[in-house]
Design a protein around this motif. Structure first.
Motif, PDB file in Angstrom:
ATOM      1  N   TYR A  28      46.869  32.061  35.149  1.00  0.00           N
ATOM      2  CA  TYR A  28      45.862  32.300  36.182  1.00  0.00           C
ATOM      3  C   TYR A  28      46.458  32.309  37.583  1.00  0.00           C
ATOM      4  O   TYR A  28      45.771  32.606  38.560  1.00  0.00           O
ATOM      5  CB  TYR A  28      44.789  31.213  36.127  1.00  0.00           C
ATOM      6  CG  TYR A  28      45.346  29.818  36.354  1.00  0.00           C
ATOM      7  CD1 TYR A  28      45.454  29.285  37.629  1.00  0.00           C
ATOM      8  CD2 TYR A  28      45.813  29.056  35.277  1.00  0.00           C
ATOM      9  CE1 TYR A  28      45.996  28.022  37.833  1.00  0.00           C
ATOM     10  CE2 TYR A  28      46.355  27.794  35.473  1.00  0.00           C
ATOM     11  CZ  TYR A  28      46.441  27.294  36.751  1.00  0.00           C
ATOM     12  OH  TYR A  28      46.985  26.059  36.950  1.00  0.00           O
ATOM     13  N   CYS A  29      47.737  31.978  37.719  1.00  0.00           N
ATOM     14  CA  CYS A  29      48.333  31.649  39.016  1.00  0.00           C
ATOM     15  C   CYS A  29      48.699  32.894  39.817  1.00  0.00           C
ATOM     16  O   CYS A  29      49.418  33.770  39.333  1.00  0.00           O
ATOM     17  CB  CYS A  29      49.581  30.788  38.815  1.00  0.00           C
ATOM     18  SG  CYS A  29      50.408  30.354  40.364  1.00  0.00           S
ATOM     19  N   ASP A  30      48.211  32.953  41.085  1.00  0.00           N
ATOM     20  CA  ASP A  30      48.644  34.018  41.983  1.00  0.00           C
ATOM     21  C   ASP A  30      49.371  33.448  43.196  1.00  0.00           C
ATOM     22  O   ASP A  30      49.560  34.129  44.189  1.00  0.00           O
ATOM     23  CB  ASP A  30      47.456  34.881  42.418  1.00  0.00           C
ATOM     24  CG  ASP A  30      46.582  34.201  43.462  1.00  0.00           C
ATOM     25  OD1 ASP A  30      46.480  32.953  43.422  1.00  0.00           O
ATOM     26  OD2 ASP A  30      45.997  34.895  44.306  1.00  0.00           O
TER      27      ASP A  30
ATOM     28  N   TYR B 225      38.012  23.022  41.113  1.00  0.00           N
ATOM     29  CA  TYR B 225      37.947  24.436  41.432  1.00  0.00           C
ATOM     30  C   TYR B 225      37.445  25.237  40.233  1.00  0.00           C
ATOM     31  O   TYR B 225      37.738  24.908  39.091  1.00  0.00           O
ATOM     32  CB  TYR B 225      39.332  24.968  41.813  1.00  0.00           C
ATOM     33  CG  TYR B 225      39.954  24.264  42.993  1.00  0.00           C
ATOM     34  CD1 TYR B 225      39.558  24.558  44.285  1.00  0.00           C
ATOM     35  CD2 TYR B 225      40.941  23.296  42.804  1.00  0.00           C
ATOM     36  CE1 TYR B 225      40.128  23.923  45.367  1.00  0.00           C
ATOM     37  CE2 TYR B 225      41.520  22.648  43.883  1.00  0.00           C
ATOM     38  CZ  TYR B 225      41.104  22.968  45.172  1.00  0.00           C
ATOM     39  OH  TYR B 225      41.669  22.319  46.233  1.00  0.00           O
TER      40      TYR B 225
ATOM     41  N   ILE C 291      39.315  31.591  39.301  1.00  0.00           N
ATOM     42  CA  ILE C 291      39.135  32.909  39.907  1.00  0.00           C
ATOM     43  C   ILE C 291      40.139  33.857  39.254  1.00  0.00           C
ATOM     44  O   ILE C 291      41.323  33.533  39.133  1.00  0.00           O
ATOM     45  CB  ILE C 291      39.357  32.866  41.426  1.00  0.00           C
ATOM     46  CG1 ILE C 291      38.325  31.945  42.087  1.00  0.00           C
ATOM     47  CG2 ILE C 291      39.280  34.262  42.032  1.00  0.00           C
ATOM     48  CD1 ILE C 291      38.546  31.741  43.577  1.00  0.00           C
ATOM     49  N   LEU C 292      39.633  35.002  38.826  1.00  0.00           N
ATOM     50  CA  LEU C 292      40.511  36.004  38.214  1.00  0.00           C
ATOM     51  C   LEU C 292      41.179  36.806  39.321  1.00  0.00           C
ATOM     52  O   LEU C 292      40.577  37.704  39.912  1.00  0.00           O
ATOM     53  CB  LEU C 292      39.706  36.917  37.289  1.00  0.00           C
ATOM     54  CG  LEU C 292      39.029  36.231  36.098  1.00  0.00           C
ATOM     55  CD1 LEU C 292      38.112  37.203  35.375  1.00  0.00           C
ATOM     56  CD2 LEU C 292      40.072  35.671  35.143  1.00  0.00           C
ATOM     57  N   GLU C 293      42.427  36.472  39.617  1.00  0.00           N
ATOM     58  CA  GLU C 293      43.143  37.098  40.724  1.00  0.00           C
ATOM     59  C   GLU C 293      43.919  38.319  40.246  1.00  0.00           C
ATOM     60  O   GLU C 293      44.620  38.264  39.239  1.00  0.00           O
ATOM     61  CB  GLU C 293      44.113  36.095  41.360  1.00  0.00           C
ATOM     62  CG  GLU C 293      43.455  34.860  41.949  1.00  0.00           C
ATOM     63  CD  GLU C 293      42.723  35.141  43.254  1.00  0.00           C
ATOM     64  OE1 GLU C 293      42.664  36.325  43.674  1.00  0.00           O
ATOM     65  OE2 GLU C 293      42.195  34.180  43.854  1.00  0.00           O
ATOM     66  N   PRO C 294      43.809  39.458  40.958  1.00  0.00           N
ATOM     67  CA  PRO C 294      44.577  40.652  40.584  1.00  0.00           C
ATOM     68  C   PRO C 294      46.069  40.344  40.471  1.00  0.00           C
ATOM     69  O   PRO C 294      46.619  39.564  41.244  1.00  0.00           O
ATOM     70  CB  PRO C 294      44.303  41.623  41.748  1.00  0.00           C
ATOM     71  CG  PRO C 294      42.976  41.187  42.296  1.00  0.00           C
ATOM     72  CD  PRO C 294      42.943  39.689  42.140  1.00  0.00           C
TER      73      PRO C 294
ATOM     74  N   THR D 266      47.502  38.802  37.952  1.00  0.00           N
ATOM     75  CA  THR D 266      47.787  37.697  37.039  1.00  0.00           C
ATOM     76  C   THR D 266      47.559  38.152  35.592  1.00  0.00           C
ATOM     77  O   THR D 266      46.811  39.096  35.336  1.00  0.00           O
ATOM     78  CB  THR D 266      46.876  36.495  37.332  1.00  0.00           C
ATOM     79  OG1 THR D 266      45.497  36.868  37.115  1.00  0.00           O
ATOM     80  CG2 THR D 266      47.036  36.020  38.773  1.00  0.00           C
TER      81      THR D 266
ATOM     82  N   TYR E  86      43.895  38.328  34.742  1.00  0.00           N
ATOM     83  CA  TYR E  86      43.193  39.511  35.265  1.00  0.00           C
ATOM     84  C   TYR E  86      43.394  40.692  34.332  1.00  0.00           C
ATOM     85  O   TYR E  86      42.446  41.422  34.003  1.00  0.00           O
ATOM     86  CB  TYR E  86      43.707  39.832  36.666  1.00  0.00           C
ATOM     87  CG  TYR E  86      42.818  40.779  37.441  1.00  0.00           C
ATOM     88  CD1 TYR E  86      41.765  40.291  38.209  1.00  0.00           C
ATOM     89  CD2 TYR E  86      43.024  42.159  37.414  1.00  0.00           C
ATOM     90  CE1 TYR E  86      40.942  41.152  38.922  1.00  0.00           C
ATOM     91  CE2 TYR E  86      42.209  43.026  38.121  1.00  0.00           C
ATOM     92  CZ  TYR E  86      41.167  42.513  38.876  1.00  0.00           C
ATOM     93  OH  TYR E  86      40.352  43.372  39.575  1.00  0.00           O
TER      94      TYR E  86
ATOM     95  N   GLU F  85      36.754  47.334  38.370  1.00  0.00           N
ATOM     96  CA  GLU F  85      35.859  46.772  39.373  1.00  0.00           C
ATOM     97  C   GLU F  85      34.656  47.683  39.546  1.00  0.00           C
ATOM     98  O   GLU F  85      34.743  48.905  39.368  1.00  0.00           O
ATOM     99  CB  GLU F  85      36.586  46.603  40.719  1.00  0.00           C
ATOM    100  CG  GLU F  85      37.716  45.591  40.679  1.00  0.00           C
ATOM    101  CD  GLU F  85      38.387  45.422  42.034  1.00  0.00           C
ATOM    102  OE1 GLU F  85      38.126  46.266  42.925  1.00  0.00           O
ATOM    103  OE2 GLU F  85      39.154  44.461  42.196  1.00  0.00           O
TER     104      GLU F  85
END
Length: 399
Positions: free
Chosen positions: A20-22, A194, A197-200, A202, A205, A212
């Protein structure tokens, strides 16, 4: 006395990247990490020379996984900080935080942190469910997280923050409740909770987002629809967090942060209060004299820096004007439970808060999202839930 600032240091190295990490983080050899440390210390020296009136009120070492550092490297880094900067009081009186991954520490590491002057830890637990941890790509089990916590206590740390995450693939209300219960049983001084959040960019994502919609919101794949909590469950987990932590004696002092009385994060609160801070290291951000900057995120460029002017490391720099500063004070300050003081606004800008934002404040008071106690404005509980909606209204329209 000098200009009171915080110091953020970014150590980008980790064992492996979580799904999940960006954040700017990656594995690297010991030789690269040693070279990085040498450049980092040169950068700290340059900042101190460029801002000789600086006195530190907080130090925060984040990443990446700072706890990967060997004890000798910790001694070198923190020794250099003490030689290079002055503290606002004494070194043992200011908050010095280090981020910790439970899979990278033992008693010797905690003893080295203590010896180096670290007095606050932020441990990334994320979940008490081992299957959820596996899905996140974490390198530790919950048992290892517990052992790390107890080892930190044995080393003498009495100010520990734990990170917890909701919205993990496959997570249920029952599994999240159990995670909160197990983490509360440890009785940390602070909790950051927290929602995923699905970060682009990763793996998550790519795994869970098909594209989108016209508003830029992610459209889930079938796998995402099956495994990710829906909006109703996400909301339930958010409310559950507040209820369980309040019952255990923690108060929410910022949208995602909870603390026992007197254990709020001084460093992170500085961000929300727009207190100046130096950012050092790859991709680090800083804020001094109404200038915000961000360092290069190229490791090659960072390692080849000549050690002279810190501006040569920066790939972005923004001088904030009066409008920017006003917006920031509201955007950041309203994240805090005690909100924005009217006297602070008047002192900074020479105008009353109501003169600039009167219509917006009245609108959100009528909606039950803001309160005005005469001295300050702050979000209600429901306002905290809808913070993005409220905060977007504090952008000043110059048309």
């Amino acid at each position: 006395m000098g200009m009171e600032t915080g110091l953020y240091i970014h150590l980008p190295f980790c064992v492996r990247k979580c799904s999940y990490c960006d954040f700017l983080s990656f594995p690297a050899s010991e030789d690269v990490r040693q070279s990085y440390l040498q450049v980092l210390m040169k950068e700290l020296s340059a900042h101190a020379a460029e801002h000789p009136d600086t006195v530190l009120r907080t130090v925060y070492v984040g990443g990446g996984t700072p706890s990967l550092m060997r004890p000798a490297a910790m001694d070198m880094l923190f020794g250099h900080i003490r030689e290079t900067f002055r503290p606002v009081s004494s070194w043992d009186q200011i908050e010095i935080t280090m981020e910790v991954n439970p899979g990278t520490v033992d008693r010797d590491k905690f003893a080295a942190m203590k010896r180096a002057g670290v007095n606050r830890l932020s441990i990334g637990v994320q979940s008490a469910d081992d299957e959820e941890l596996r899905r996140l790509g974490r390198i530790h089990t919950f048992r290892e997280a517990e052992e790390a916590f107890y080892a930190a206590r044995e080393a003498g740390f009495d100010n520990i923050s734990l990170d917890l995450m909701s919205g993990i693939p496959g997570q249920s209300e029952e599994s999240f409740r159990e995670s909160v219960r197990k983490i509360l049983a440890l009785r940390p001084e602070h909790l950051s909770v927290y929602s995923l959040i699905l970060e682009p960019g990763t793996p998550f994502y790519r795994m869970y987002v098909a594209g989108e919609d016209s508003f830029g919101n992610p459209v889930l794949t079938e796998k995402g629809k099956q495994e990710l909590p829906d909006e109703e469950l996400d909301r339930a987990l958010y409310l559950l967090t507040g209820e369980m932590l309040a019952d255990a004696g923690y108060h929410r002092y910022e949208i995602s942060n909870y603390a026992l009385p007197g254990k709020e994060s001084v460093h992170n609160s500085s961000y929300w209060r727009r207190i100046p801070y130096i950012g050092a290291g790859l991709g680090a951000s800083g804020f001094l004299q109404d200038v915000r900057w961000r360092n290069t995120d190229s490791l090659q460029d960072y390692l080849s820096w000549d050690g002279m002017h810190t501006g040569d490391l920066q790939m972005e720099q923004q001088q904030l004007d009066r409008k920017d500063a006003m917006e920031e004070m509201l955007f950041l300050g309203l994240r805090m439970a005690d909100g924005v003081a009217k006297d602070d606004f008047r002192r900074c800008f020479g105008e009353d808060l109501s003169g600039i934002y009167g219509d917006v404040i009245r609108k959100h008071i009528e909606e039950g999202l803001l309160l005005d106690d005469g001295d300050r404005i702050f979000l209600t509980e429901r306002g905290m839930d809808l913070a993005n909606y409220v905060l977007s209204d504090f952008i000043i329209d110059e048309d």
